[in-house]
Design an enzyme around this catalytic site. Structure first.
Site, PDB file in Angstrom:
ATOM      1  N   GLY A 498     -45.642  19.911   6.249  1.00 25.40           N
ATOM      2  CA  GLY A 498     -44.291  19.688   5.744  1.00 25.40           C
ATOM      3  C   GLY A 498     -44.003  18.352   5.935  1.00 25.40           C
ATOM      4  O   GLY A 498     -44.566  17.262   5.936  1.00 25.40           O
ATOM      5  N   GLY A 500     -41.310  15.842   7.660  1.00 26.07           N
ATOM      6  CA  GLY A 500     -40.414  15.549   8.797  1.00 26.07           C
ATOM      7  C   GLY A 500     -39.400  14.322   8.430  1.00 26.07           C
ATOM      8  O   GLY A 500     -39.582  13.785   7.482  1.00 26.07           O
ATOM      9  N   GLY A 501     -38.735  14.142   9.478  1.00 27.20           N
ATOM     10  CA  GLY A 501     -37.697  12.961   9.337  1.00 27.20           C
ATOM     11  C   GLY A 501     -38.333  11.712   9.052  1.00 27.20           C
ATOM     12  O   GLY A 501     -37.496  10.968   8.441  1.00 27.20           O
ATOM     13  N   PHE A 502     -39.566  11.351   9.227  1.00 27.06           N
ATOM     14  CA  PHE A 502     -40.065  10.007   9.046  1.00 27.06           C
ATOM     15  C   PHE A 502     -41.259   9.964   8.262  1.00 27.06           C
ATOM     16  O   PHE A 502     -41.872   8.834   8.320  1.00 27.06           O
ATOM     17  CB  PHE A 502     -40.384   9.179  10.610  1.00 27.06           C
ATOM     18  CG  PHE A 502     -39.087   9.162  11.308  1.00 27.06           C
ATOM     19  CD1 PHE A 502     -38.259   8.203  11.152  1.00 27.06           C
ATOM     20  CD2 PHE A 502     -38.622  10.218  12.239  1.00 27.06           C
ATOM     21  CE1 PHE A 502     -37.116   8.022  11.888  1.00 27.06           C
ATOM     22  CE2 PHE A 502     -37.621  10.074  13.042  1.00 27.06           C
ATOM     23  CZ  PHE A 502     -36.652   8.932  12.865  1.00 27.06           C
ATOM     24  N   GLY A 503     -41.340  11.030   7.412  1.00 22.41           N
ATOM     25  CA  GLY A 503     -42.692  11.075   6.694  1.00 22.41           C
ATOM     26  C   GLY A 503     -43.276  12.391   6.674  1.00 22.41           C
ATOM     27  O   GLY A 503     -43.195  13.238   7.569  1.00 22.41           O
ATOM     28  N   PRO A 504     -44.411  12.706   5.824  1.00 27.86           N
ATOM     29  CA  PRO A 504     -45.266  13.923   5.709  1.00 27.86           C
ATOM     30  C   PRO A 504     -46.050  14.041   6.857  1.00 27.86           C
ATOM     31  O   PRO A 504     -46.537  13.051   7.710  1.00 27.86           O
ATOM     32  CB  PRO A 504     -45.864  13.765   4.588  1.00 27.86           C
ATOM     33  CG  PRO A 504     -45.959  12.293   3.995  1.00 27.86           C
ATOM     34  CD  PRO A 504     -44.804  11.810   4.598  1.00 27.86           C
ATOM     35  N   VAL A 505     -46.286  15.478   7.256  1.00 27.42           N
ATOM     36  CA  VAL A 505     -47.228  15.674   8.367  1.00 27.42           C
ATOM     37  C   VAL A 505     -48.299  16.437   7.704  1.00 27.42           C
ATOM     38  O   VAL A 505     -48.153  17.220   7.010  1.00 27.42           O
ATOM     39  CB  VAL A 505     -46.610  16.550   9.379  1.00 27.42           C
ATOM     40  CG1 VAL A 505     -47.386  16.750  10.543  1.00 27.42           C
ATOM     41  CG2 VAL A 505     -45.195  15.783   9.900  1.00 27.42           C
ATOM     42  N   LYS A 519     -48.865  12.496  11.686  1.00 33.05           N
ATOM     43  CA  LYS A 519     -47.467  12.136  10.961  1.00 33.05           C
ATOM     44  C   LYS A 519     -47.700  10.919  10.310  1.00 33.05           C
ATOM     45  O   LYS A 519     -48.127   9.800  10.807  1.00 33.05           O
ATOM     46  CB  LYS A 519     -46.335  12.098  11.941  1.00 33.05           C
ATOM     47  CG  LYS A 519     -45.047  11.820  11.422  1.00 33.05           C
ATOM     48  CD  LYS A 519     -44.058  12.043  12.266  1.00 33.05           C
ATOM     49  CE  LYS A 519     -43.322  13.362  12.731  1.00 33.05           C
ATOM     50  NZ  LYS A 519     -42.391  13.650  11.665  1.00 33.05           N
ATOM     51  N   ASP A 616     -31.981  14.167  15.978  1.00 33.59           N
ATOM     52  CA  ASP A 616     -32.343  14.949  14.859  1.00 33.59           C
ATOM     53  C   ASP A 616     -33.081  16.176  15.460  1.00 33.59           C
ATOM     54  O   ASP A 616     -34.138  16.480  15.482  1.00 33.59           O
ATOM     55  CB  ASP A 616     -33.422  14.250  14.084  1.00 33.59           C
ATOM     56  CG  ASP A 616     -33.395  14.791  12.788  1.00 33.59           C
ATOM     57  OD1 ASP A 616     -32.552  15.783  12.417  1.00 33.59           O
ATOM     58  OD2 ASP A 616     -34.601  14.562  11.817  1.00 33.59           O
TER      59      ASP A 616
END
Ligand SMILES: *[C@@H]1O[C@H](CO)[C@@H](O)[C@H](O)[C@H]1NC(C)=O
Ligand SMILES: *[C@@H]1O[C@H](CO)[C@@H](O)[C@H](O)[C@H]1NC(C)=O
Ligand SMILES: *[C@@H]1O[C@H](CO)[C@@H](O)[C@H](O)[C@H]1NC(C)=O
Ligand SMILES: *[C@@H]1O[C@H](CO)[C@@H](O)[C@H](O)[C@H]1NC(C)=O
Ligand SMILES: *[C@@H]1O[C@H](CO)[C@@H](O)[C@H](O)[C@H]1NC(C)=O
Ligand SMILES: *[C@@H]1O[C@H](CO)[C@@H](O)[C@H](O)[C@H]1NC(C)=O
Length: 836
Positions: A498, A500-505, A519, A616
């Site tokens: 997915g 996330g707030g600071f980049g893909p995981v 992450k 967040d």
């Protein structure tokens, strides 16, 4: 016939005497029927017949005569009510006070061991009803019987709670069954004492035959588990322990104040109430239990209950959970066992660790000597292999007396601002550990770093001295970039979990089979590698069972990767917003999840060393492990990677529409209370199965929050519950309580919202909750309706992703308290036009 008439007349005459001249006593051949009262000489107390509630039942009782709320403090025929007004109270020829009901049947009698020559029954100004012999010269103090020896649910001033060893009398309080039945319920209170085994009297509140709450032994100043009662301006406490008696009593400091101690079955509490004349009401001065930690033995053996810790039960230092598995699932019943065994038989192999601020353990297996000092006490304990702990029995002044405990230590709790010291036996190896161990690491200051990056300075407190140190070197594994690329198959799209707030995981598997989540931070910052590593180490220190564990990081060239434990069940949003998956989460599981994330947030806000504001917090940031236990992810990142920020204001708003507190979205003001807002929103989502963002109801324009608030106001909160949950078995009270707590968290003004630690307490207790004020974002307002197609497109493509608003947009002078401004914000979000 004549004799009969005469009797009637005599009876009437005797009644007249009692009814018309407020008397305080009854003598032989006077009888006293329903309708009459005795009033003590000073006018403080009254005795008579009364009916609790709406029944037909009549009881004889004593109440305060001078306050407008009828407060019955003692009842004679507690379980034998009289039907109707046929009751008759009289002293018979053998000098006993007898209460007769219908057809002269005896419903209650006062029995004295000695027969009085000239008996008199009198109601005293203390509220005590006494039987004495007027022929006896000392009859003013020498009672043949007194109601103070037969307590109901109330302890009046100067009444004794405890034992008289000479007569074997044990005075205990017992609650009324309910407000209309004075018959004793199963909730009682008294001193546990046994002349052979258990000589340090300990006050317990008992439900049935098991302890419910323990007020503890007297320590010279207060009952060890009830420090709230001392000192105070209203009354002074006293405890007497002699060969003849052991009892607790209290005395009013000002006789015009009315204050009592009451047991209440309905609330399962022992309360100290004080009458407030101006408000014509009783006010609770203190009550027990006051929180979860007051529940008897809640943490099991050798554990300490710490209400502000998470989890609240912690093994004492030198002990570990007997079953780690049960302990992890918050089943504390098996308690803790020693980490290293004692070496009692080898001389000088054992020692003691001093603990402070405690309620001392249950004294069931203890021994006390009031004349020994602490040094003698220590020696006494060391000489007995079964002795586990010791301390002074009296803490006044320098402390005196000795009490020692054998076997497991039961029902200890931690107080933050009171409590006693306790010396607990440890093996030498355990003592060695604590000598060298770093005691505490306290972040003391935020010092400037490279390009807005924050560094924390630490003081490391060692035993006896304080010294400045560099950032502590925590072992955080640094992964090689090649290890991660192999594990994630070169960040293959198939492995992407997915965004996330600071980049893909990405999901990955290390060579040893360990599954990880990686992450890939998409933030290109000018931060130096060293500072970044330091920050990661700080995040790695945040460890709690409701936080996702950070395994390590990888910082190489342009890549900045964080490596986390992998959560097999994805995130909470995947369950609650999906009609199929939602069925897998029943109410009790949802409740556990709410409690778990509340504890995780509490830890971030309060208990961790860093005091982190998440900024967040949302359903997709709550991951679920294979047992569906919740773990919060992405914490600490806003703080580290969020860029320019001070503690209270930021011009880079990081967060997610639908969860952001109004003051944060509008003014960039963030605090723990903005996280509380997000938490409240999530609670309402978990209960309703509806997304806060994009919520739509056919009948109104309210947001999810507004909808919940309206239902709550109408008393139909239950309507909010997810329809999958409605048919199944659930705990209605708990559901309503959670909605109520959710609404408290989303109140408009941050100051009104509870802290996360209050939320945790509210979730697990049954205390009364305050009524919530109107929430933030009540209604979807015009601005949302007028949104143009381009914003719509943009917002729908952003879906639930976190957003970062890069400039300080809201330079308006509107304050957080500008309620109107806050109501304009709606979602899908559009930039509010505050000027118009
Ligand atoms: C009490 O008295 C009322 C009326 O006098 C009667 O109807 C009722 O059955 C009585 N109850 C009992 C338990 O005797
Ligand atoms: C007085 O009452 C007590 C208690 O009911 C009873 O034991 C005693 O026999 C009574 N005395 C007389 C003379 O009735
Ligand atoms: C009242 O008591 C008398 C004698 O004790 C008995 O004969 C009579 O039946 C009783 N009456 C009632 C209504 O219980
Ligand atoms: C116990 O407390 C409840 C709630 O405060 C109150 O309504 C009730 O009257 C109390 N019961 C008694 C017997 O005082
Ligand atoms: C006792 O309490 C009464 C009523 O609260 C107050 O008016 C009075 O001043 C108090 N007396 C003392 C000695 O404190
Ligand atoms: C209590 O301690 C004192 C002083 O050490 C001693 O004289 C006394 O015998 C002890 N009492 C008991 C019951 O052990």
């Amino acid at each position: 016939m004549f004799a009969f008439m005469l009797t009637i007349i005599l009876v009437i005459l005797s009644h007249l005497q009692i009814v018309f001249s407020a008397v305080d006593s009854i003598r032989p051949f006077q009888s006293f029927s329903d309708g009459g009262t005795l009033v003590s000489q000073g006018g403080g107390f009254e005795l008579g017949f009364f009916t609790p509630g709406n029944s037909n039942s009549r009881y004889v009782g004593i109440w305060y005569a001078n306050i407008p709320v009828k407060t019955v403090v003692w009842v004679a025929n507690r379980c034998n009510p009289i039907n109707g007004s046929s009751g008759l109270l009289t002293i018979n020829s053998t000098g006993n006070l007898v209460l007769m009901g219908h057809n002269k049947s005896v419903v209650w009698l006062m029995s004295s061991s000695k027969q009085a020559k000239k008996p008199i029954v009198q109601l005293l100004d203390s509220g005590n009803l006494v039987l004495r012999d007027e022929e006896d010269g000392n009859s003013e103090t020498n009672y043949l019987w007194q109601s103070f020896d037969d307590p109901s649910d109330t302890l009046l001033p100067n009444m004794k709670l405890g034992w008289d060893f000479r007569t074997g009398l044990n005075r205990r309080l017992s609650a009324w069954k309910n407000w209309e039945d004075p018959c004793p319920g199963d909730f009682t209170c008294g001193f546990e004492f046994d002349p052979q085994l258990h000589t340090y009297p300990d006050m317990h509140m008992v439900k049935g035959t098991t302890s419910f709450t323990r007020a503890g032994p007297w320590n010279g100043l207060y009952l060890s588990g009830f420090p709230a009662i001392e000192p105070n301006p209203v009354y002074s406490n006293d405890f007497v322990y002699t060969e003849d008696e052991v009892y607790y009593t209290y005395n009013l400091k000002n006789n015009s104040v009315i204050s009592i101690m009451v047991m209440n079955q309905t609330t399962s509490s022992h309360q100290r109430l004080t009458w407030i004349d101006a408000e014509e009401t009783w006010r609770t001065y203190a009550s027990l239990p006051s929180d979860e930690c007051d529940k008897y033995d809640v943490c099991g053996a050798n554990a300490n209950c710490m209400i502000y810790e998470s989890p609240m039960c912690q093994c004492l230092k030198g002990f570990k959970p007997k079953s780690q598995e049960k302990w992890n699932s918050m089943d504390w019943s098996e308690g803790c066992v020693r980490s290293s065994p004692l070496n009692c038989l080898e001389k000088d192999k054992d020692g003691f660790i001093k603990f402070s601020g405690l309620k001392v353990p249950d004294t069931k297996r203890s021994w006390v000597n009031k004349s020994m000092n602490l040094k003698e006490c220590r020696a006494k304990c060391l000489s007995d292999c079964s002795c586990m702990a010791y301390t002074n029995s009296d803490i006044r002044g320098q402390g005196s007396g000795c009490v020692i405990w054998f076997g497991d230590l039961i029902d200890i709790r931690q107080f933050s601002d009171a409590g006693q010291v306790l010396f607990i036996r440890m093996s030498r190896s355990e003592l060695g550990k604590t000598n060298n161990k770093i005691r505490a690491v306290i972040p003391v200051a935020v010092i400037g770093g490279v390009s807005g990056m924050l560094l924390l300075g630490y003081f490391i407190c060692r035993r006896g001295s304080k010294e400045r140190n560099q950032v502590e070197d925590l072992e955080v594994p640094l992964f090689n970039l090649s290890t991660i690329t192999t594990a994630t198959q070169n960040f293959s799209i198939d492995n992407k979990l997915g965004e996330g707030g600071f980049g893909p995981v990405y999901r990955g598997r290390l060579e040893d089979g360990q599954e990880i989540a990686v992450k890939r931070l998409s933030i290109s910052s000018g931060q130096g590698e060293k500072e970044l590593k330091n920050e990661v180490k700080l995040i790695a220190k945040l460890q709690h069972r409701n936080l996702v564990k950070l395994f390590g990081c990888c910082i190489q060239a342009e890549e900045k990767l964080l490596v986390y434990e992998y959560m097999s069940n994805k995130s909470l949003d995947y369950f609650i917003f999906d009609s199929k998956q939602g069925k897998l989460l029943g109410w009790s599981k949802r409740f556990q999840i709410i409690c778990g994330i509340a504890r995780g947030l509490q830890y971030l806000h309060q208990d961790s060393r860093l005091r982190v504001i998440h900024r967040d917090f949302k359903a997709s940031n709550v991951l679920l492990d294979n047992e569906l236990n919740p773990k919060i992810s992405d914490f600490g990142l806003a703080r580290t990677f969020g860029g320019d920020q001070s503690e209270e204001k930021t011009n880079r708003v990081i967060g997610t529409y639908g969860y952001m507190a109004p003051e944060y979205a509008f003014h960039g003001l963030f605090s723990t209370k903005s996280d509380v807002f997000s938490f409240g929103t999530l609670v309402l989502e978990i209960i309703s199965g509806k997304k806060s963002r994009g919520f739509h109801h056919e009948n109104h324009d309210h947001t999810l929050i507004g909808h919940a608030w309206t239902l709550h106001k109408e008393g139909s909160s239950f309507g909010l519950l997810d329809k999958h949950l409605r048919e199944s078995h659930h705990n209605l009270k708990q559901v309503l309580r959670c909605i109520h707590i959710g609404l408290l968290c989303v109140q408009q003004f941050p100051v009104d919202r509870p802290s996360m630690s209050s939320v945790v307490v509210m979730l697990v207790s049954e205390s009364e909750l305050p009524q919530p004020e109107q929430p933030g974002y009540f209604t979807e307002m015009v601005s949302a309706k007028r949104e143009n197609s381009s914003t719509k497109k943009k917002s729908s493509s952003m879906r639930d992703m976190s957003i970062t608003i890069l400039e300080a947009r809201f330079t308006t002078k509107a304050t957080v308290h500008d309620a109107k401004a806050c109501h304009v914000l709606a979602w899908p979000w559009v930039k509010p036009d505050l000027a118009s």
